[in-house]
Structure formats: structure tokens, C-alpha cells
Design a protein around this motif. Structure first.
Motif, PDB file in Angstrom:
ATOM      1  N   GLU A 153      13.337   4.249  11.853  1.00  0.00           N
ATOM      2  CA  GLU A 153      13.494   2.849  12.272  1.00  0.00           C
ATOM      3  C   GLU A 153      13.513   1.910  11.073  1.00  0.00           C
ATOM      4  OE1 GLU A 153      13.672   1.255  15.385  1.00  0.00           O
ATOM      5  OE2 GLU A 153      14.255   3.283  15.985  1.00  0.00           O
ATOM      6  N   ILE A 154      12.654   2.209  10.109  1.00  0.00           N
ATOM      7  CA  ILE A 154      12.541   1.342   8.925  1.00  0.00           C
ATOM      8  C   ILE A 154      13.646   1.651   7.918  1.00  0.00           C
ATOM      9  CG2 ILE A 154      11.041   0.756   6.969  1.00  0.00           C
ATOM     10  CD1 ILE A 154       8.672   1.086   8.895  1.00  0.00           C
ATOM     11  N   ILE A 155      13.991   2.925   7.784  1.00  0.00           N
ATOM     12  CA  ILE A 155      15.080   3.302   6.874  1.00  0.00           C
ATOM     13  C   ILE A 155      16.369   2.591   7.266  1.00  0.00           C
ATOM     14  CG2 ILE A 155      16.581   5.229   6.183  1.00  0.00           C
ATOM     15  CD1 ILE A 155      13.991   7.010   6.448  1.00  0.00           C
ATOM     16  N   THR A 156      16.620   2.557   8.565  1.00  0.00           N
ATOM     17  CA  THR A 156      17.841   1.928   9.060  1.00  0.00           C
ATOM     18  C   THR A 156      17.885   0.439   8.675  1.00  0.00           C
ATOM     19  OG1 THR A 156      19.298   2.355  10.931  1.00  0.00           O
ATOM     20  CG2 THR A 156      17.355   1.088  11.417  1.00  0.00           C
ATOM     21  N   GLN A 157      16.721  -0.183   8.622  1.00  0.00           N
ATOM     22  CA  GLN A 157      16.672  -1.609   8.265  1.00  0.00           C
ATOM     23  C   GLN A 157      17.008  -1.858   6.800  1.00  0.00           C
ATOM     24  OE1 GLN A 157      13.193  -3.875   9.683  1.00  0.00           O
ATOM     25  NE2 GLN A 157      12.837  -2.260  11.176  1.00  0.00           N
ATOM     26  N   TRP A 158      16.380  -1.128   5.886  1.00  0.00           N
ATOM     27  CA  TRP A 158      16.623  -1.442   4.473  1.00  0.00           C
ATOM     28  C   TRP A 158      17.886  -0.783   3.921  1.00  0.00           C
ATOM     29  CZ3 TRP A 158      16.501   2.219   0.523  1.00  0.00           C
ATOM     30  CH2 TRP A 158      15.767   3.395   0.737  1.00  0.00           C
ATOM     31  N   MET A 159      18.283   0.358   4.517  1.00  0.00           N
ATOM     32  CA  MET A 159      19.517   0.988   4.038  1.00  0.00           C
ATOM     33  C   MET A 159      20.740   0.384   4.717  1.00  0.00           C
ATOM     34  SD  MET A 159      18.981   5.038   3.262  1.00  0.00           S
ATOM     35  CE  MET A 159      20.526   5.052   2.328  1.00  0.00           C
ATOM     36  N   GLY A 160      20.523  -0.242   5.873  1.00  0.00           N
ATOM     37  CA  GLY A 160      21.649  -0.822   6.601  1.00  0.00           C
ATOM     38  C   GLY A 160      22.566   0.229   7.204  1.00  0.00           C
ATOM     39  N   PRO A 176       0.863  -1.198   0.000  1.00  0.00           N
ATOM     40  CA  PRO A 176       0.000   0.000   0.000  1.00  0.00           C
ATOM     41  C   PRO A 176       0.895   1.242   0.000  1.00  0.00           C
ATOM     42  CG  PRO A 176      -0.585  -1.500   1.799  1.00  0.00           C
ATOM     43  CD  PRO A 176       0.680  -2.012   1.206  1.00  0.00           C
ATOM     44  N   VAL A 177       0.430   2.322  -0.608  1.00  0.00           N
ATOM     45  CA  VAL A 177       1.254   3.527  -0.722  1.00  0.00           C
ATOM     46  C   VAL A 177       1.686   4.037   0.658  1.00  0.00           C
ATOM     47  CG1 VAL A 177      -0.665   5.209  -0.824  1.00  0.00           C
ATOM     48  CG2 VAL A 177       1.514   5.724  -1.962  1.00  0.00           C
ATOM     49  N   GLU A 178       0.854   3.822   1.677  1.00  0.00           N
ATOM     50  CA  GLU A 178       1.193   4.293   3.031  1.00  0.00           C
ATOM     51  C   GLU A 178       2.464   3.593   3.546  1.00  0.00           C
ATOM     52  OE1 GLU A 178      -1.845   3.187   2.129  1.00  0.00           O
ATOM     53  OE2 GLU A 178      -3.016   5.053   2.187  1.00  0.00           O
ATOM     54  N   LEU A 179       2.602   2.298   3.241  1.00  0.00           N
ATOM     55  CA  LEU A 179       3.796   1.577   3.699  1.00  0.00           C
ATOM     56  C   LEU A 179       5.026   1.958   2.871  1.00  0.00           C
ATOM     57  CD1 LEU A 179       2.651  -2.066   4.641  1.00  0.00           C
ATOM     58  CD2 LEU A 179       3.203  -0.138   6.142  1.00  0.00           C
ATOM     59  N   LEU A 180       4.827   2.189   1.587  1.00  0.00           N
ATOM     60  CA  LEU A 180       5.943   2.622   0.741  1.00  0.00           C
ATOM     61  C   LEU A 180       6.471   3.973   1.232  1.00  0.00           C
ATOM     62  CD1 LEU A 180       7.754   2.344  -1.758  1.00  0.00           C
ATOM     63  CD2 LEU A 180       5.925   3.386  -3.110  1.00  0.00           C
ATOM     64  N   PHE A 181       5.543   4.843   1.593  1.00  0.00           N
ATOM     65  CA  PHE A 181       5.953   6.154   2.104  1.00  0.00           C
ATOM     66  C   PHE A 181       6.683   6.004   3.446  1.00  0.00           C
ATOM     67  CE2 PHE A 181       5.442  10.166   4.366  1.00  0.00           C
ATOM     68  CZ  PHE A 181       5.883  11.064   3.401  1.00  0.00           C
ATOM     69  N   LYS A 182       6.121   5.154   4.313  1.00  0.00           N
ATOM     70  CA  LYS A 182       6.711   4.907   5.631  1.00  0.00           C
ATOM     71  C   LYS A 182       8.170   4.427   5.485  1.00  0.00           C
ATOM     72  CE  LYS A 182       5.405   2.169   9.754  1.00  0.00           C
ATOM     73  NZ  LYS A 182       4.788   3.042  10.765  1.00  0.00           N
ATOM     74  N   ALA A 183       8.426   3.636   4.466  1.00  0.00           N
ATOM     75  CA  ALA A 183       9.784   3.129   4.225  1.00  0.00           C
ATOM     76  C   ALA A 183      10.770   4.260   3.944  1.00  0.00           C
ATOM     77  CB  ALA A 183       9.783   2.149   3.048  1.00  0.00           C
ATOM     78  N   ALA A 211      10.237   7.464   5.295  1.00  0.00           N
ATOM     79  CA  ALA A 211      10.041   8.535   6.277  1.00  0.00           C
ATOM     80  C   ALA A 211      10.309   8.096   7.713  1.00  0.00           C
ATOM     81  CB  ALA A 211       8.603   9.072   6.167  1.00  0.00           C
ATOM     82  N   ASP A 212      10.208   6.814   7.984  1.00  0.00           N
ATOM     83  CA  ASP A 212      10.357   6.330   9.365  1.00  0.00           C
ATOM     84  C   ASP A 212      11.807   5.886   9.604  1.00  0.00           C
ATOM     85  OD1 ASP A 212      10.502   4.587  11.598  1.00  0.00           O
ATOM     86  OD2 ASP A 212       8.363   4.183  11.456  1.00  0.00           O
ATOM     87  N   LYS A 221      20.578  11.507  12.498  1.00  0.00           N
ATOM     88  CA  LYS A 221      19.491  12.500  12.604  1.00  0.00           C
ATOM     89  C   LYS A 221      18.541  12.213  11.468  1.00  0.00           C
ATOM     90  CE  LYS A 221      20.453  16.857  11.303  1.00  0.00           C
ATOM     91  NZ  LYS A 221      20.765  18.300  11.314  1.00  0.00           N
ATOM     92  N   PHE A 222      17.261  12.236  11.706  1.00  0.00           N
ATOM     93  CA  PHE A 222      16.305  12.068  10.607  1.00  0.00           C
ATOM     94  C   PHE A 222      15.000  12.765  10.981  1.00  0.00           C
ATOM     95  CE2 PHE A 222      14.439  10.516   6.864  1.00  0.00           C
ATOM     96  CZ  PHE A 222      15.471  10.030   6.075  1.00  0.00           C
ATOM     97  N   GLU A 223      14.909  14.028  10.596  1.00  0.00           N
ATOM     98  CA  GLU A 223      13.713  14.829  10.885  1.00  0.00           C
ATOM     99  C   GLU A 223      12.794  14.769   9.670  1.00  0.00           C
ATOM    100  OE1 GLU A 223      16.200  18.263  13.372  1.00  0.00           O
ATOM    101  OE2 GLU A 223      15.837  18.497  11.214  1.00  0.00           O
ATOM    102  N   SER A 224      11.838  13.863   9.712  1.00  0.00           N
ATOM    103  CA  SER A 224      10.938  13.666   8.567  1.00  0.00           C
ATOM    104  C   SER A 224       9.844  14.715   8.556  1.00  0.00           C
ATOM    105  CB  SER A 224      10.333  12.263   8.629  1.00  0.00           C
ATOM    106  OG  SER A 224      11.273  11.306   8.212  1.00  0.00           O
ATOM    107  N   LYS A 225      10.193  15.888   8.079  1.00  0.00           N
ATOM    108  CA  LYS A 225       9.227  16.999   8.001  1.00  0.00           C
ATOM    109  C   LYS A 225       9.760  18.039   7.031  1.00  0.00           C
ATOM    110  CE  LYS A 225      11.378  19.533  11.760  1.00  0.00           C
ATOM    111  NZ  LYS A 225      11.293  20.120  13.090  1.00  0.00           N
TER     112      LYS A 225
END
Lengths: 155, 155
Positions: free
Chosen positions: B37-44, B25-32, B34-35, B49-53
Motif C-alpha cells: 500500500e505504501i510502496i504504491t504511494q511513493w513509487m507511483g 523510525p527504522v520501523e517506518l523506513l522498513f514499512k516503506a 515492505a508494505d 504482486k508483492f509478497e513481502s517475505k
């Protein structure tokens, strides 16, 4: 009369290379791009926010005589190195020009003269060409003339 | 095997157009994107710092097994519209690729599928072409595969 601010727009590219030499020490030329009090003078805009630092951001606007917002722009500052370099984004809100990446380089020529090089990169060739249809070169040259005039008083 | 992430690099231009469809769903793709915690998982990478705004900024790094920094990058977020768009800058520190302007668009295809379009604009054609000499397409496709895998578990 020849304009002192030179704009180089190569065919079919999505960027502009802009240069201007000033009769100002590089520190004052830099100040003209970093100090909100001075920016407001030469740009003629109201500063809503202007965080002159790496990872800072800014918002500016102008109003017509009736108080309606005539122009509003904002962006983020990617890099900020005093008297040397500013890299930022710029977006004129409600306009079809997209977001620009702007790289400002400040160079000392002599103790009393300096050079500004602006590399402005657009999202597309079409957006850049759209900007060039505005009185962009004229307006920027005028703005740079105001920098020369206003900052000369601080020398 | 054909890579699912498609990279379009037109001749003599300074940008890339990248597309990928996800079974998310587009919401999960976006979360990947912006979040932290999740960025750290797939980017390794480690998130410093990660201010998603809008007008936020970020810094990420990876270390080798001995703890030396192997990769470090940072940027500022020009625009942030949930489930629709992120516009940011990106700079890999100590690398010759300059600062990039990145425009991410997130599009719902169906309730369970979505499309990512990345428009990446470089300072010059030469810098873009330099990036294309890296195993860039391969690496990005792998990263997108990890997004698909990690986010599927959150569906």
C-alpha cells in the motif's frame, strides 16, 4: 589432466564466467539443472524445496554420516526459460560468501551436444576471490562430469 | 541543492553503494519498502504482486494516461528480515539493464532517525554505467523524498 569446465576470473572484478560443453542434447543439459530428482543425483544433496519456475525458490542440504547438516543453501529463481536460461540467487548458509546472482545459459550446439555458460556475480571482489581459494574449479568440474555421466544414461 | 541520497559509483566496478538518512523510525523506513500500500504511494506504480517475505516475489507496473504500460518490473525476494534487511532481484522489463541484485540494509540511528544503505550489483560495469546515464540519482532522491513525506504522516 585439463579440466573441461573453464573458469574465467578477470582481475579485480566481482564475477566469474564459466563454460562447459557437454555431449548431451540441450534438453538433457537443461533437465540436469531443473529436475529435482536429477539435481539430487549429481549434486549429492537432499532437496528440501525445488520449484523450477519463474519466481520459484529452492533449498538444498547435505548431511554427514551422523545426520548433522554439513551444507545448506537456498535461493530464488528470477527467470526460468526452458532449454535456454535460468537466473537465480544462491547462498551457502553460514558461509562468508554472501548472496550470488547466477545466470545460466543453455545453448544447443548440435542435436547431441550443448554448451552451458554460467555468469556468477558476487557481492564483492573479496567474496569472489574467497570462493576461488576453495577447490571450486575442481569441484565444479567434477559435478559437471557427473552431469555428463548421469544424463548420458537418459539419452 | 545538494541531494540527500548519496550514490557512490567506484570506477570500473559493477555496483553502486547508495545511502540516505531519514527522519523516520527504522520501523517506518522498513514499512516503506515492505508494505505494498505504501510502496504504491511513493513509487507511483500499480502493484500486481508483492509478497513481502523470504522467497516471495513481486511485479509492478505503471501506465500512461491512455492506459498503456509505460514501465514494468519484477523480481524475487531472497532474504527478508523485518526492520533489518531485504535482499532481492530487480529487472526492468524490456530495458537493457539486465537483472540486478539489490541488498537493502535498514539501520536505527535514534528513536526517530534511521539510515538506508542500498548495495546494487549489476551484471556488468557497462550495464551499471548505462543506468548512471539516466536521471537515476535525481529520480531516487525524489523517491526517497516522497518516502520521507508520506511516512512522516504515519509517525
Amino acid at each position: 589432466m585439463e579440466q573441461k569446465t573453464k573458469i574465467n576470473a578477470a582481475d579485480a572484478t566481482q564475477d566469474l564466467l564459466i563454460t562447459r560443453e557437454f555431449d548431451l542434447p540441450v534438453e538433457l543439459l537443461f533437465k540436469a539443472h531443473a529436475d529435482p530428482e536429477i539435481i539430487t543425483q549429481w549434486m549429492g544433496t537432499k532437496i528440501l524445496k525445488f520449484e523450477s519456475k519463474k519466481h520459484g525458490s529452492y533449498e538444498i542440504e547435505t548431511s554427514d554420516p551422523k545426520g548433522n547438516v554439513a551444507f545448506r543453501a537456498n535461493g530464488v529463481i528470477h527467470e526460468f526459460i526452458a532449454n535456454k536460461k535460468i537466473i537465480r540467487t544462491f547462498e551457502m548458509e553460514g558461509a562468508p560468501f554472501g548472496v550470488q546472482l547466477e545466470i545460466y545459459e543453455f545453448e544447443k550446439l548440435t542435436d547431441d551436444t550443448s554448451k552451458l555458460t554460467m555468469h556468477v556475480i558476487y557481492e564483492s571482489v573479496a567474496q569472489r576471490d574467497q570462493v576461488l581459494k576453495l577447490p571450486f574449479a575442481y569441484g565444479l568440474n567434477m559435478a559437471h562430469n557427473r552431469i555428463q555421466e548421469i544424463l548420458s544414461k537418459l539419452k
